[in-house]
Design a protein around this motif. Sequence first.
Motif, mmCIF file in Angstrom:
data_model
loop_
_atom_site.group_PDB
_atom_site.id
_atom_site.type_symbol
_atom_site.label_atom_id
_atom_site.label_comp_id
_atom_site.label_asym_id
_atom_site.label_seq_id
_atom_site.Cartn_x
_atom_site.Cartn_y
_atom_site.Cartn_z
ATOM 1 N N LYS A 132 -7.161 3.031 2.701
ATOM 2 C CA LYS A 132 -6.368 3.237 4.071
ATOM 3 C C LYS A 132 -5.990 4.789 4.258
ATOM 4 C CE LYS A 132 -4.072 -1.320 4.221
ATOM 5 N NZ LYS A 132 -2.826 -2.293 4.197
ATOM 6 N N SER A 188 0.902 -1.148 0.026
ATOM 7 C CA SER A 188 0.188 -0.171 0.188
ATOM 8 C C SER A 188 0.699 1.348 -0.013
ATOM 9 C CB SER A 188 -0.823 -0.035 1.187
ATOM 10 O OG SER A 188 -1.941 -0.942 1.155
ATOM 11 N N THR A 226 1.741 3.416 2.556
ATOM 12 C CA THR A 226 1.115 4.536 3.353
ATOM 13 C C THR A 226 2.150 5.285 3.985
ATOM 14 O OG1 THR A 226 0.495 3.095 5.273
ATOM 15 C CG2 THR A 226 -1.281 3.608 3.528
ATOM 16 N N SER A 235 -3.121 -9.745 4.605
ATOM 17 C CA SER A 235 -2.066 -8.716 4.155
ATOM 18 C C SER A 235 -1.469 -9.088 2.661
ATOM 19 C CB SER A 235 -0.858 -8.622 5.136
ATOM 20 O OG SER A 235 -0.208 -9.758 5.045
ATOM 21 N N SER A 242 -8.176 -3.065 5.738
ATOM 22 C CA SER A 242 -7.884 -2.182 6.827
ATOM 23 C C SER A 242 -8.842 -2.767 7.902
ATOM 24 C CB SER A 242 -8.125 -0.860 6.459
ATOM 25 O OG SER A 242 -9.253 -0.512 5.969
ATOM 26 N N ARG A 280 -7.087 9.478 2.369
ATOM 27 C CA ARG A 280 -6.985 7.765 2.105
ATOM 28 C C ARG A 280 -6.088 7.849 0.814
ATOM 29 N NH1 ARG A 280 -9.984 5.061 5.826
ATOM 30 N NH2 ARG A 280 -11.542 6.379 7.073
#
Length: 532
Positions: free
Chosen positions: A521, A204, A206, A339, A315, A516
Amino acid sequence: MVDLSFTIATLARRGLLSPGSPTKVMRQLAALRRFGYGLGGELRSAAARDPDRLVIIDDRKLPAPPDGSAGPMPGRLTYGELLARAERLAAALHGACGVEPTDRIGLMCRNHGGLIEGMTAASLLGADAVLVNTGLSPAQLAVVAQEQQLRILIHDSEFAEHAVALPRRVERLDESGVEDVLATAPAGNARRPDREGRTIVLTSGTTGAPKGARRRTPAGFAPLASIISRIPVYARSRMLIAAPVFHTWGLAALQVGLALRATIVLQRRFEPADALSAVIEHECTSMFAVPVMLQRLLDTPPRPTPLRVVAVSGSALPGGLATRFMDAYGDVLYNLYGSTEASWASIATPEDLRRAPTTAGRPPHGTRIAIVSQAGREMAEGQTGRIFVGNEMLFEGYTNGAGRETLDGLLATGDLGHLDSEGLLFVDGREDDMIVSGGENVFPAAVENLLAGLPQIREVAVVGVPDPEFGQRLAAWIALVPGEVLDPAAVREYVRRHLARFAVPRDVRFVPALPRNATGKVVPRDLPWDGA
């Protein structure tokens, strides 16, 4: 490991072993034996058994095939038509574009049939498909193209400016370009590729640059049986995949759908009213989504639907969201915790979520979970520790050669959690999210779940920030339900009444919405913060 009797019983219960034409059944099994259980093998198998069944409903308007035969209906493809297009695309990528089985094909597409065709063509060719997050900037895409050594990028037309930033050596094909090469491509053939292509999913990202994770190809039906034993989706049903297919959860939904010979409804963008309309119009009995989509559905007036399963992952479910959603749409919610690297670890059923709305559920058949200390000692019931998981679909490593920590064959998820007296798993937060404030361990997720239960709060994020006196402290960003009012003092007092003193966020900021990424997420680095 999943035993054969369990797999057979589960497949039968979900309608996959129903009688059919002996000739078609033999062709179906022969396709699996010859081409395996990757996307190419799954599609060949499904097309052998149900060539005329709809596989995709989307918004595309496809031209007629070059051989002059009648083209597919607008926005509709059967299994046979999808296979024919994927075979021709594989031939075109090899012949016209020079893509070899050792190459990597990037795919930057929203949810529509073109993405499925590109992924399947890569599988048929024996090349690796790299699923690119549609939320990447042009500069990030250029980095991904370099790190993943892309040979070609197939992209939606809306990402033309992104493609300009690519290195010159990377060829580009937009949607019209794909149709152009298909128009001159020869018919595909049933040659098995010399190597088995892999699907590479980007993490992802993040907190940093995304990494490429090599997904394992299933060795049989056991992984499918593990999932559908807990999430009751059935053969030849209709499903809406709202989760991005470039993400692990959307990809998993696609693999399940093809294995079930289901009809898959796709929309390029998720809009709650449009999603509900599609579910009703196409009689979808299941929807695969990410948790933030549930909140957006609740912001829309509920409508009666044929949904029997709403499966979410990607999430954590904020406190109270599961209960509110099931109160509106019935006890149809299933929450999968996993995951990109571990695939799945546990699944919560509606019964589990009614009992404990924030639980991640229990591991399905053939999956092991361990909660251990930093020293590797198994933790007692109720004690928080590191989560390790084992199943048949653990990833094969990152494309940069790195791996993840393992313990007795189990993979570290990077999360902290605990098991309760009934064996339910609870995820307490990321290992790197836990902060130490004044010598106390503090889990931001516990504060998030508490605040998310307040009716005035639409969404909330709690993260650790630097503190000159205590080392770190918590800060909360809150988006309120339209028309509601809260003040920071009331928020802090609410936390003080329910949690320990050191869990009270000193900083409480109200924002219109949380930042997000494309998978829903929260991106902590994009939260407004002046460092005070």
